[in-house]
Design an enzyme around this catalytic site. Structure first.
Site, short mmCIF file in Angstrom:
data_model
loop_
_atom_site.label_atom_id
_atom_site.label_comp_id
_atom_site.label_asym_id
_atom_site.label_seq_id
_atom_site.Cartn_x
_atom_site.Cartn_y
_atom_site.Cartn_z
CB CYS A 1 15.09 4.42 -0.71
SG CYS A 1 13.69 4.92 -1.45
CB CYS B 1 16.38 8.26 -1.88
SG CYS B 1 15.53 7.91 -0.11
CG ASN C 1 5.50 1.89 -12.32
OD1 ASN C 1 6.50 1.22 -12.33
ND2 ASN C 1 4.66 1.98 -11.44
CG HIS D 1 13.48 6.93 2.96
ND1 HIS D 1 13.34 6.44 1.89
CD2 HIS D 1 13.47 6.18 3.99
CE1 HIS D 1 13.10 5.07 2.20
NE2 HIS D 1 13.12 4.84 3.35
CG ASN E 1 -1.68 1.55 -3.21
OD1 ASN E 1 -2.86 1.60 -3.03
ND2 ASN E 1 -1.10 0.75 -4.49
CB SER F 1 6.80 -2.17 -2.61
OG SER F 1 6.85 -1.23 -3.65
CG HIS G 1 10.99 8.13 -1.04
ND1 HIS G 1 12.31 8.43 -0.47
CD2 HIS G 1 10.31 9.09 -1.45
CE1 HIS G 1 12.38 9.42 -1.07
NE2 HIS G 1 11.14 10.19 -1.60
CG HIS H 1 5.83 6.35 -3.92
ND1 HIS H 1 6.05 5.51 -2.80
CD2 HIS H 1 5.38 5.38 -4.87
CE1 HIS H 1 5.95 4.28 -2.72
NE2 HIS H 1 5.23 4.12 -4.04
CD GLN I 1 1.76 2.84 -8.13
OE1 GLN I 1 1.92 2.71 -9.29
NE2 GLN I 1 1.51 2.07 -7.12
CD GLU J 1 -17.12 7.25 -8.07
OE1 GLU J 1 -16.80 8.51 -8.60
OE2 GLU J 1 -16.76 6.79 -7.04
CG HIS K 1 -13.34 7.53 -3.32
ND1 HIS K 1 -14.78 7.50 -2.66
CD2 HIS K 1 -13.57 7.57 -4.65
CE1 HIS K 1 -15.56 7.62 -3.80
NE2 HIS K 1 -14.89 7.74 -5.04
CD GLU L 1 -16.62 -8.54 4.75
OE1 GLU L 1 -16.48 -9.61 4.79
OE2 GLU L 1 -16.79 -7.83 5.93
O1 G1P Z 1 -16.59 -13.32 11.61
P1 G1P Z 1 -15.07 -13.21 11.67
O2 G1P Z 1 -14.50 -14.35 11.33
O3 G1P Z 1 -14.52 -12.82 13.12
O4 G1P Z 1 -14.52 -12.14 10.77
C1 G1P Z 1 -14.19 -12.08 9.67
O5 G1P Z 1 -15.03 -12.70 8.54
C2 G1P Z 1 -16.04 -11.57 8.28
C3 G1P Z 1 -16.96 -11.98 7.20
O6 G1P Z 1 -16.22 -12.00 6.16
C4 G1P Z 1 -15.45 -10.13 8.27
O7 G1P Z 1 -16.25 -9.25 8.19
C5 G1P Z 1 -14.24 -9.93 8.94
O8 G1P Z 1 -13.57 -8.66 8.79
C6 G1P Z 1 -13.41 -10.84 9.22
O9 G1P Z 1 -12.29 -10.55 10.12
O1 G1P Z 2 2.71 -0.55 -8.16
P1 G1P Z 2 3.02 -1.04 -6.93
O2 G1P Z 2 3.19 0.10 -5.95
O3 G1P Z 2 4.06 -2.09 -6.76
O4 G1P Z 2 1.83 -2.17 -6.59
C1 G1P Z 2 0.77 -1.85 -5.54
O5 G1P Z 2 0.11 -1.18 -6.21
C2 G1P Z 2 -0.98 -1.70 -7.51
C3 G1P Z 2 -1.79 -0.54 -7.83
O6 G1P Z 2 -2.85 -0.50 -6.95
C4 G1P Z 2 -1.42 -3.11 -7.07
O7 G1P Z 2 -1.65 -3.65 -8.46
C5 G1P Z 2 -0.30 -3.78 -6.39
O8 G1P Z 2 -0.98 -5.15 -5.80
C6 G1P Z 2 0.26 -2.92 -5.14
O9 G1P Z 2 1.08 -3.99 -4.54
#
Ligand code: G1P
Ligand code: G1P
Lengths: 327, 327
Positions: A47, A50, A72, A108, A146, A154, A157, A159, A161, A175, A286, A305
């Site tokens: 890792c 670590c 980073n 870890h 994340n 990825s 561990h 963490h 950012q 906002e 959030h 969406e």
């Molecule tokens: O309607 P489906 O194919 O079951 O569902 C898929 O498409 C929808 C519309 O983009 C999304 O809301 C769902 O999260 C996705 O799994």
């Molecule tokens: O920086 P990481 O952890 O390697 O990467 C992760 O977080 C980033 C920030 O949200 C994203 O852009 C990447 O797509 C995600 O894999």
């Protein structure tokens, strides 16, 4: 509130979300997440987060004992940015900044939810410290985590950012506009949520956690400061302690919900440091967790969406009720 | 254009996207997608979309021979909506509509990319027909396809969806505002892209496909009508044929890029049917494919992206160049 499809308005972004509660009943034949239930070691020699391990050809972690912050090694933002281009169609501006990684613990196998109260307080202190420090020279400081492979993380561990930038990002600007237009927005909203109680997940003297009226992700939550703080560094010592405490409670509820280490992206929205006039801002976080039905069945924010608007399959009231019942 | 971080402006949404080209070099230890390379049967007795199969307790598919459209058995929108609520914090409005499923082919193993030219033309005709038909009684008709398990698709049988609604969704409203403010936006943008050539993937007399200047997803493309059509049903017979042809070319390029059946969400943006004055609208489609580096390594739109703004790791010019070289 209702089991018929309706749209709800997000007061922070002015977007709408489509709520289709009856749809939770449909069968699911799509992708299921793989979950790794094998217990993790407390130290993993492979890792790169670590203590004591090599992080890259040129960097090695110290034998850190609590939180540990480092730059980073693959930052999205650098000290130097690309060109400005003013063109009717092809507009660009340089983007500079700094990116840091925040290890929550040397362990870890830990997650935020399993940290001791003392370790959780250290994470909060670390956030506050770096928000203040980076805010002295950058326009915005985005602190986030994340968690879990489903959310693009990825390394298991524990963490998060920090990406500090010389610009105010799109969503922070949106906002800002909403709160500027309607000062006291989140303070008044918190009052209204406390009064209703329907969407409340946790509260204490300094914080309120709700599944917001306009939640897009199934078990999305909004963590609102009840004291008039615009940024993390504005929090009093007691508000920081209360924050560590309530986040432990929230993340434990998440883990209990589907008996799994709950994936999410979370992050803080404080007043962008570029702004001097910040009376209208209320600090909040959030949590955007992808799981919908179980440890392996998630919500996909895809076709409708991505092209039309966020859509959810259970009401925020149902989600809050389930989170309250989870512990 | 540049290998230094910069932001680009999306003219359709007025949002910015952060471009960090140097970051494509970082190692990836996170989630890898599972791909099912086992060939699919041409008819699957367990598939609820195949001809002749039972779809639910009460519905069975006919033995259809080309495209086949039926009402979604688990629609997000119904004939009846929830209540209107006017409240300073808790605002809602009823949402009603209709949802349909569009099977592209009776062949379970097909995808859009492998359709015959004639079958692809039938899909285009079907889109045009249902846009016109549903547009007579709904405010907006959202036609889209989620392809592949990575994009939340629950069945490999080639199909798309149509959600018609009594409201104009958030993103359609935003694109409407941008085009209203700057009439001829996409027509002029298409001219500028053709002149530059850097981001062009495919073009013919009626259509242009580019990786847009402001692409968020790694290999995102924008399909722009070169004739002044606001909606699918406005397309001439030759424009429809040219569309089927160019979409076959695009999807074949996608499949060739990482030698895999390329996942994506795609969908059409035509003028919402609620609007009478639609001179400012130009019909277009977006393709949002998640893959970044290979058939198994995708881009995650998570922490920073969900909380701050979209971020990409290669330039749109690099992506276009690779798509041009793929076939
Ligand atoms: O309607 P489906 O194919 O079951 O569902 C898929 O498409 C929808 C519309 O983009 C999304 O809301 C769902 O999260 C996705 O799994
Ligand atoms: O920086 P990481 O952890 O390697 O990467 C992760 O977080 C980033 C920030 O949200 C994203 O852009 C990447 O797509 C995600 O894999």
């Amino acid at each position: 509130m209702t089991d018929k499809p309706h749209r709800r308005r997000n007061l922070l972004t002015n977007e709408w979300v489509l709520v289709s509660p009856h749809r939770a009943a449909r069968p699911w034949q799509g992708a299921v997440e793989t979950i790794n239930e094998a217990p993790l070691p407390h130290h993993d020699p492979d890792c790169y987060l670590c203590p004591g391990n090599a992080r890259s050809a040129s960097a090695r972690n110290p034998n850190y004992a609590d939180t540990f912050v480092f730059p980073n090694d693959f930052p999205a933002l650098l000290g130097e940015g690309g060109p400005t281009r003013e063109d009717p169609f092809f507009q660009s501006q340089p983007a500079t900044g700094e990116a840091r990684v925040v290890c929550y613990s040397p362990d870890h196998a830990a997650t935020f939810a399993t940290l001791s109260p003392e370790a959780a307080r250290q994470v909060v202190q670390t956030w506050c410290h770096h928000s203040a420090e980076l805010g002295q020279r950058w326009a915005h400081v985005q602190i986030f985590e994340n968690k879990g492979a489903a959310m693009g993380c990825s390394s298991p561990h524990p963490h998060g950012q920090i990406w500090a930038s010389d610009f105010v990002p799109t969503l922070a600007a949106r906002e800002d506009a909403a709160q500027r237009e309607r000062p006291n927005l989140l303070a008044d909203y918190a009052e209204a949520e406390l009064k209703s109680g329907e969407r409340v997940v946790e509260s204490n003297d300094h914080w309120l956690i709700v599944v917001p009226w306009w939640a897009g992700w199934p078990f999305e939550t909004l963590v609102i400061a009840r004291d008039p703080a615009a940024r993390l560094e504005d929090l009093s010592a007691t508000a920081r302690e209360a924050l560590a405490d309530i986040l432990l409670r929230l993340t434990k509820r998440y883990d209990a919900l589907f008996a799994t280490s709950f994936p999410y992206s979370m992050g803080w929205h404080g007043a962008p440091h570029e702004f001097i006039d910040i009376q209208h801002w209320r600090l909040h976080a959030h949590f955007y967790p992808p799981l919908l039905r179980s440890a392996t069945v998630r919500k996909f924010m895809v076709g409708f969406e991505l092209l039309a608007e966020a859509q959810r399959d259970l009401t925020p009231e149902q989600a809050a009720q389930r989170l309250r019942a989870a512990l």
